[in-house]
Design an enzyme around this catalytic site. Structure first.
Site, mmCIF file in Angstrom:
data_model
loop_
_atom_site.group_PDB
_atom_site.id
_atom_site.type_symbol
_atom_site.label_atom_id
_atom_site.label_comp_id
_atom_site.label_asym_id
_atom_site.label_seq_id
_atom_site.Cartn_x
_atom_site.Cartn_y
_atom_site.Cartn_z
ATOM 1 N N THR A 171 -1.224 1.819 2.275
ATOM 2 C CA THR A 171 -0.933 1.750 3.670
ATOM 3 C C THR A 171 -1.558 0.421 4.376
ATOM 4 O O THR A 171 -2.755 0.618 4.325
ATOM 5 C CB THR A 171 -0.893 2.864 4.526
ATOM 6 O OG1 THR A 171 -0.682 4.054 3.799
ATOM 7 C CG2 THR A 171 -0.409 2.678 5.962
ATOM 8 N N HIS B 172 0.715 0.822 -3.567
ATOM 9 C CA HIS B 172 1.572 2.264 -3.177
ATOM 10 C C HIS B 172 2.595 1.555 -2.385
ATOM 11 O O HIS B 172 2.369 1.218 -1.415
ATOM 12 C CB HIS B 172 0.707 3.304 -2.757
ATOM 13 C CG HIS B 172 -0.366 3.665 -3.627
ATOM 14 N ND1 HIS B 172 -1.510 4.453 -3.053
ATOM 15 C CD2 HIS B 172 -0.587 3.832 -4.958
ATOM 16 C CE1 HIS B 172 -2.307 4.793 -4.063
ATOM 17 N NE2 HIS B 172 -1.950 4.254 -5.133
#
Length: 354
Positions: free
Chosen positions: A179, A205
């Site tokens: 994130t 990710h």
């Protein structure tokens, strides 16, 4: 009103998509939809009255789109922004990543009706992301890319971390992020020259469908070439490699990249830890590992493996992270030899290593 309630402003021009989002957030005890808008203009008019904790916005809307809204919000009413978009084509994801550069925190694929299992998975993932992002503090200056900032913050004290720095000549740089990672990767990669004498491998990710857009955005923004790895490739100096979606990236004993659709590690495929551990096994002291912002703990054990193998290890500091999860876990393990603010990582690599 309950303390800690997450106040959501939904900005979406599709009635079907808006109804689905409202359904997802309905009856969630710690969340409330305090406003809905069909475009950026309507959203800007609502913000002072509804005071949202988090704004969820679409990308393509009439009158004022998601990018224009993000720029205005970050200049006038700094607030966490999550982009919820169906735009997974390369030309659209370029705009998505421009929104992240403008200050939005993350992207999420627009949920769809369909199989109940798919809907429940999307709902669970979206609620988890909203809870994390709603607690992030943002500032007006995030309207511009962090890569343009002047490195001025000193490194965070390492405390009990082993600060003995490996002086071996690196042969590879490995970077992991989650994130907040796209913005952080830009800040690290953009200052590096195309003549960088080592290859870079990265695991980020990211929601399904957005990887190619991330690669294209970074490739157009950096001097280095950024690409998706192919099986059997040998990493080349001055090139940044990402694994394909849903593939782990490892380095084998011959120095070639191996891509596999293995089981998730720490909840992720690709996994930062899987990549880091393979780099530790092959390169030993001749590698540098960098762990950037992200929730969870993927990468922490891998960075520890790199440190134990004699590699140089760097973690992003808390103050500059969007989410201080992965770096925090690595620091707690004593895996980070250097803890640096984001805008100091590239200068450190250039001045001390390359």
């Amino acid at each position: 009103m309950p303390a800690g309630l997450i106040r959501l402003l939904l900005v979406e021009d599709s009635p079907v998509a808006l109804a689905l989002l409202q359904r997802i957030f309905r009856d969630v005890p710690d969340m409330e939809v305090v406003g809905v808008a069909r475009n950026g203009h309507e959203a800007l008019a609502l913000i002072p009255a509804v005071k949202p904790t988090l704004i969820c916005t679409d990308l393509h809307m009439p009158k004022m789109n998601g990018l224009e809204l993000t720029e205005e919000v970050m200049a006038r009413f700094p607030c966490p922004i999550l982009v919820i978009s169906a735009s997974v084509q390369a030309e659209d994801t370029q705009t998505v990543f421009r929104i992240l550069e403008a200050g939005a925190l993350d992207i999420f694929p627009k949920p769809r009706t369909g199989l109940a299992s798919e809907y429940e998975k999307a709902r669970t993932n979206l609620l988890a992301k909203v809870r994390v992002l709603s607690g992030v503090t943002v500032f007006t200056h995030r309207r511009r890319s962090a890569a343009t900032a002047t490195p001025s913050l000193p490194p965070q004290p390492a405390g009990s971390i082993n600060t003995q720095i490996n002086t071996s000549t690196p042969r590879l740089l490995a970077i992991g992020a989650s994130t907040g990672g796209p913005q952080a990767l830009l800040a690290v990669l953009q200052p590096l020259p195309k003549t960088l004498p080592v290859p870079i491998i990265c695991v980020q990710h990211i929601s399904s469908g957005f990887l190619q857009g991330l690669v294209n955005w970074l490739d157009s923004s950096c001097a280095l070439r950024v690409t998706i790895a192919a099986p059997g490739d040998t990493p080349q100096p001055g090139v940044v490699y990402f694994p394909p979606e849903r593939h782990h990236l490892e380095i084998n004993s011959s120095g070639q990249m191996v891509l596999s659709q293995g089981a998730p590690v720490a909840g992720h495929c690709p996994s930062v830890t899987v990549m880091f551990k393979s780099v530790a096994a092959h390169y030993r002291r001749q590698a540098v590992g960098v762990l950037l912002t992200g929730m969870g703990r993927d990468g922490a054990d891998g960075l520890q493996a790199l440190a134990l193998a004699g590699s140089l290890t760097i973690a992003q500091d808390e103050a500059s992270c969007v989410v201080f999860g992965m770096p925090k876990e690595a620091i707690a393990l004593g895996a980070a030899q250097q803890v640096l603010p984001l805008n100091a990582i590239a200068p450190y690599l250039l001045n001390r290593i390359f």
